[in-house]
Design an enzyme around this catalytic site. Structure first.
Site, PDB file in Angstrom:
ATOM      1  N   CYS A   2      -8.250  15.592  -2.522  1.00  0.00           N
ATOM      2  CA  CYS A   2      -9.135  16.578  -3.112  1.00  0.00           C
ATOM      3  C   CYS A   2     -10.669  16.188  -2.546  1.00  0.00           C
ATOM      4  CB  CYS A   2      -9.287  17.014  -4.421  1.00  0.00           C
ATOM      5  SG  CYS A   2      -7.580  17.799  -4.901  1.00  0.00           S
ATOM      6  N   ARG A  27      -9.831  13.513   4.063  1.00  0.00           N
ATOM      7  CA  ARG A  27      -9.154  13.178   3.051  1.00  0.00           C
ATOM      8  C   ARG A  27      -7.805  13.796   2.766  1.00  0.00           C
ATOM      9  NH1 ARG A  27     -13.218  10.907  -0.859  1.00  0.00           N
ATOM     10  NH2 ARG A  27     -11.787  11.713  -2.331  1.00  0.00           N
ATOM     11  N   TRP A  74      -5.898  19.107  -2.503  1.00  0.00           N
ATOM     12  CA  TRP A  74      -4.649  18.673  -2.163  1.00  0.00           C
ATOM     13  C   TRP A  74      -3.848  19.001  -3.601  1.00  0.00           C
ATOM     14  CZ3 TRP A  74      -1.209  14.893  -3.553  1.00  0.00           C
ATOM     15  CH2 TRP A  74      -0.416  14.395  -2.664  1.00  0.00           C
ATOM     16  N   ASN A 100     -11.285  16.832  -8.656  1.00  0.00           N
ATOM     17  CA  ASN A 100     -10.251  16.014  -8.259  1.00  0.00           C
ATOM     18  C   ASN A 100      -9.569  15.244  -9.479  1.00  0.00           C
ATOM     19  OD1 ASN A 100     -11.716  16.796  -5.885  1.00  0.00           O
ATOM     20  ND2 ASN A 100     -12.294  14.851  -5.569  1.00  0.00           N
ATOM     21  N   GLY A 101      -8.560  14.981  -9.250  1.00  0.00           N
ATOM     22  CA  GLY A 101      -7.504  13.986 -10.064  1.00  0.00           C
ATOM     23  C   GLY A 101      -6.544  15.085 -11.144  1.00  0.00           C
ATOM     24  N   GLU A 485       4.386  -1.732  10.260  1.00  0.00           N
ATOM     25  CA  GLU A 485       3.197  -0.974  10.199  1.00  0.00           C
ATOM     26  C   GLU A 485       3.401   0.122  11.433  1.00  0.00           C
ATOM     27  OE1 GLU A 485       0.815   0.065   8.848  1.00  0.00           O
ATOM     28  OE2 GLU A 485      -0.793   0.589  10.049  1.00  0.00           O
ATOM     29  N   LYS A 489       3.136   4.427  11.255  1.00  0.00           N
ATOM     30  CA  LYS A 489       2.174   4.922  12.022  1.00  0.00           C
ATOM     31  C   LYS A 489       3.075   6.330  12.815  1.00  0.00           C
ATOM     32  CE  LYS A 489      -0.755   4.098  10.880  1.00  0.00           C
ATOM     33  NZ  LYS A 489      -1.053   3.342   9.720  1.00  0.00           N
ATOM     34  N   GLU A 492       3.948   8.620   9.902  1.00  0.00           N
ATOM     35  CA  GLU A 492       2.975   9.630   9.429  1.00  0.00           C
ATOM     36  C   GLU A 492       2.636  10.727  10.435  1.00  0.00           C
ATOM     37  OE1 GLU A 492       0.034   6.751   7.076  1.00  0.00           O
ATOM     38  OE2 GLU A 492       0.286   6.021   9.089  1.00  0.00           O
ATOM     39  N   HIS A 508      22.880  -6.021   8.973  1.00  0.00           N
ATOM     40  CA  HIS A 508      23.411  -5.750   7.642  1.00  0.00           C
ATOM     41  C   HIS A 508      22.938  -4.344   7.193  1.00  0.00           C
ATOM     42  CE1 HIS A 508      23.744  -9.953   6.903  1.00  0.00           C
ATOM     43  NE2 HIS A 508      22.381 -10.195   7.071  1.00  0.00           N
ATOM     44  N   LYS A 607      -5.811  10.731   2.752  1.00  0.00           N
ATOM     45  CA  LYS A 607      -6.504   9.533   3.250  1.00  0.00           C
ATOM     46  C   LYS A 607      -6.780   8.622   1.961  1.00  0.00           C
ATOM     47  CE  LYS A 607      -8.614   6.900   6.200  1.00  0.00           C
ATOM     48  NZ  LYS A 607      -7.862   5.877   7.085  1.00  0.00           N
TER      49      LYS A 607
HETATM   50  C1  G6P Z   1      -2.759   6.671   1.963  1.00  0.00           C
HETATM   51  C2  G6P Z   1      -3.321   6.728   3.344  1.00  0.00           C
HETATM   52  C3  G6P Z   1      -2.845   5.412   4.169  1.00  0.00           C
HETATM   53  C4  G6P Z   1      -3.290   4.149   3.371  1.00  0.00           C
HETATM   54  C5  G6P Z   1      -3.081   4.250   1.975  1.00  0.00           C
HETATM   55  C6  G6P Z   1      -3.545   3.047   0.932  1.00  0.00           C
HETATM   56  O1  G6P Z   1      -1.461   6.771   1.886  1.00  0.00           O
HETATM   57  O2  G6P Z   1      -2.806   7.819   3.949  1.00  0.00           O
HETATM   58  O3  G6P Z   1      -3.100   5.266   5.420  1.00  0.00           O
HETATM   59  O4  G6P Z   1      -2.921   2.986   3.945  1.00  0.00           O
HETATM   60  O5  G6P Z   1      -3.140   5.707   1.540  1.00  0.00           O
HETATM   61  O6  G6P Z   1      -4.853   3.454   0.850  1.00  0.00           O
HETATM   62  P1  G6P Z   1      -6.125   2.293   0.719  1.00  0.00           P
HETATM   63  O7  G6P Z   1      -7.341   3.255   0.838  1.00  0.00           O
HETATM   64  O8  G6P Z   1      -5.851   1.750  -0.762  1.00  0.00           O
HETATM   65  O9  G6P Z   1      -5.856   1.375   1.824  1.00  0.00           O
END
Ligand code: G6P
Length: 612
Positions: A2, A27, A74, A100-101, A485, A489, A492, A508, A607
């Site tokens: 949010c 965000r 959100w 927010n929260g 990673e 990506k 996501e 395995h 985000k």
């Molecule tokens: C969310 C974002 C990711 C990020 C993760 C941790 O899931 O979409 O891209 O890696 O949070 O966030 P931070 O700000 O703690 O790195």
């Protein structure tokens, strides 16, 4: 997650709110709304969907007023629809709130309020809070700020809130606990926002509200106090960010811009911290804690998402270079499993946003057990750097694309410097290796630049796979976190199922999935485990899998086996993650674009994850 933007001053508020909400879109959100207070008229407009859709509906209305607030939601409590979108009116419509929260005790508070005759329109926890404030106002008749303060004392959970009242057209009230709020200070005007992005256009002067603080903001007047009613003197800081960093700069997406920024952002993360010609390496952030690190029996790394992957790279780095045992923990698991943490432990918290709720909670827990906490964060002034004993910023600049790219490479660069600094102090690397690594670190931005030249090739490979449903990513050693990673990506932003695995673990389990339709991305750089990775590639080929290999330039062995190869420059083993992740970021990006996905704001993702 949010987003909040609010304004009080002499400008027309509507454009500030809409633009602010657009800046907060990164965000992640599913509905948006605004409230405008004009004399004693308090109007709320909100709907599910994008900010642009809200703007389309409201543009013709010529909304007037100098006081207002906007929110991107959100969904947590209740589905993302018009009713659950913020702002929420109180029952009488005298008050409006954005939040927010999560209010954890909302159910019991709601039950109590229902017993007292209150009626609710939405499914949200937020509406409970605004009606609680109204209930206090009606029953005890205190000032508005006192009613807010009393209500917040009854709330369990996390919040950043802004409140407007029809009966107080010249003030806004904001408060935070566990969810960030920044106040922008202009001339006779104030801005309130969940991060600095909506504010930067108007002022560089900001006040970060601390947990359990509330701000009573008027035109040219500001008072900050704790929710225990203690007056505070606000501290004004200057923001380093500029507007250009928040624009796309000619790129079609923020993610692509951020991928291409990496030669610079990796360099910025090391700038002033190394000088190979002088054999100089110093992370100033360690400060007085260097001896603690030196004597540490163990390092525990806590993080989430991509930052957790950077933590895995760091595990290899610290163990190999500095010979300190490392445990890498998902912050969300660590915080709830009664971990063994002692005063001799160093906890490194890695976070791009500096606001991730689980990472913050993990820090609090480790702190309560006496550990020393070191932060590696990107957003200056965010909550994690303020909760840690010491730390180093990654200086990657604002990252807007939800899928993290330049933050990851900057995190890995900073963690490499940290491991190397400790290794030198402990004498666990030879001076000559230390110097050769420093030299190589200075070459890394150039090698990232070369890796970006794979873009056209990667794009043509992406084209071949846009309809597949699954991907496997394999790597060993430093290639393993990179495989994780790369897979993250892809899932996501392109919504293709992808799994990352240590290459040898394939037999395995995942090997059962391999057939002529399965693309397998292998990080196969020339390093200590090269021969073994070649064997793993052969195992995939024997089952007709399709190999896309990331190889060191000039490689001939893997070239002869793989269906597609992407060549990247040769570098030291420990620096491979920073270079080899580049084509994987590009692969995910192109696949997502070709599949018509919203690259910068993928569905359901946020985000900055400010709820647990
Ligand atoms: C969310 C974002 C990711 C990020 C993760 C941790 O899931 O979409 O891209 O890696 O949070 O966030 P931070 O700000 O703690 O790195």
């Amino acid at each position: 997650m949010c987003g909040i933007v609010a304004y009080i001053g002499n400008r027309q508020v509507y454009p500030i709110l809409i633009k602010g909400l657009q800046r907060l879109e990164y965000r992640g959100y599913d509905s948006a709304g605004i409230a405008i207070l004009n004399n004693s008229e308090l109007a709320v407009y909100k709907r599910a969907g994008k900010v642009s859709e809200l703007d389309d509906v409201l543009k013709g209305k010529h909304l007037k007023g100098n006081v207002g607030m906007g929110h991107t939601r959100w969904a947590t409590h209740g589905e993302p629809n018009d009713t659950n979108a913020h702002p929420h009116f109180s029952e009488s419509k005298n008050l409006a709130i954005i939040h927010n929260g999560i209010i954890e005790n909302y159910a019991s508070l709601k039950e109590e309020l229902i017993k007292r005759g209150h009626i609710f329109r939405s499914d949200t926890d937020t509406e409970v809070l605004v009606n609680l404030i109204e209930d206090i106002l009606q029953n005890a008749n205190p000032d508005l700020d006192e009613a807010v303060r009393l209500a917040l004392n009854e709330v369990v959970g996390a919040y950043a809130i802004v409140i407007l009242s029809k009966n107080h057209p010249d003030k806004i009230i904001a408060a935070r606990k566990g969810s960030p709020l920044v106040i922008g200070v202009g001339k006779d005007e104030y801005f309130v926002a969940s991060d600095a992005t909506p504010i930067i256009e108007y002022t560089n002067n900001v006040i970060y509200l601390n947990d359990m603080e509330m701000a009573i903001v008027g035109k040219g007047k500001l008072m900050v106090k704790t929710i225990q009613n203690q007056i505070k003197t606000p501290y004004i800081e200057e923001l380093e960010m500029n507007l250009e960093q928040l624009e796309k700069g000619g790129y079609p997406h923020f993610m692509l811009k951020e991928i291409y920024e990496q030669p610079r952002s990796v360099w910025d993360s090391m700038r002033g911290r190394i000088d190979a010609s002088k054999g100089f390496l110093r992370l100033g952030g360690i400060g007085d804690y260097e001896n603690k690190f030196y004597n540490a029996k163990r390092i525990i790394i806590v993080a989430c998402g991509t930052s957790w992957h950077a933590g895995l790279v760091a595990e290899y780095l610290f163990e190999e270079l500095a010979r300190i045992p490392v445990e890498v923990e998902y912050a969300s698991e660590f915080r709830y499993r009664n971990p063994v943490v002692t005063e001799e432990d160093i906890v490194i918290a890695i976070s791009q946003s500096g606001e991730t709720a689980d990472t913050l909670a993990a820090i609090d827990l480790a702190k309560s057990k006496g550990a020393t906490i070191f932060g590696v964060c990107n957003v200056v002034g965010s909550s994690i750097p303020r909760a840690t004993h010491a730390g180093s910023y990654t200086h990657a600049g604002p990252e807007i694309g939800v899928a993290s790219t330049k933050a990851f490479t900057a995190q890995v660069a900073v963690l490499t410097l940290l491991a190397l600094q400790l290794a030198r102090k402990k004498g666990t690397v030879t001076e000559s290796y230390f110097h050769s690594l420093l030299n190589e670190l200075e070459q890394i931005p150039g090698k990232v630049e070369q890796a970006l030249l794979t873009n056209d090739k990667v794009k043509s490979i992406a084209q071949k796979f846009i309809d597949v449903r699954n991907f496997l990513y394999l790597g060993r050693g430093y290639g393993f976190p990179v495989a994780l990673e790369g897979a993250l990506k892809l899932k996501e932003i392109s919504y293709i199922h992808a799994e990352g695995y240590p290459a040898a673990e394939m037999k395995h389990g995942p090997i059962a999935l391999i057939d002529e339709h399965m693309p397998v991305v292998v990080i196969a750089n020339k390093n200590g485990s090269y021969e073994k990775v070649v064997s793993n590639i052969q195992e995939v080929k024997a089952r007709k899998g399709i190999i896309i290999a990331i190889v060191t330039e000039g490689d001939t062995v893997v070239k002869g086996l793989a269906d597609y190869v992407i060549e990247i420059p040769r570098t030291e083993d420990i620096l491979v993650p920073i270079v080899s992740v580049i084509p994987l970021q590009l692969l995910a990006y192109h696949m997502a674009v070709m599949r018509g996905c919203n690259v910068d704001q993928p569905r359901n993702l946020a985000k900055s994850v400010t709820v647990e």
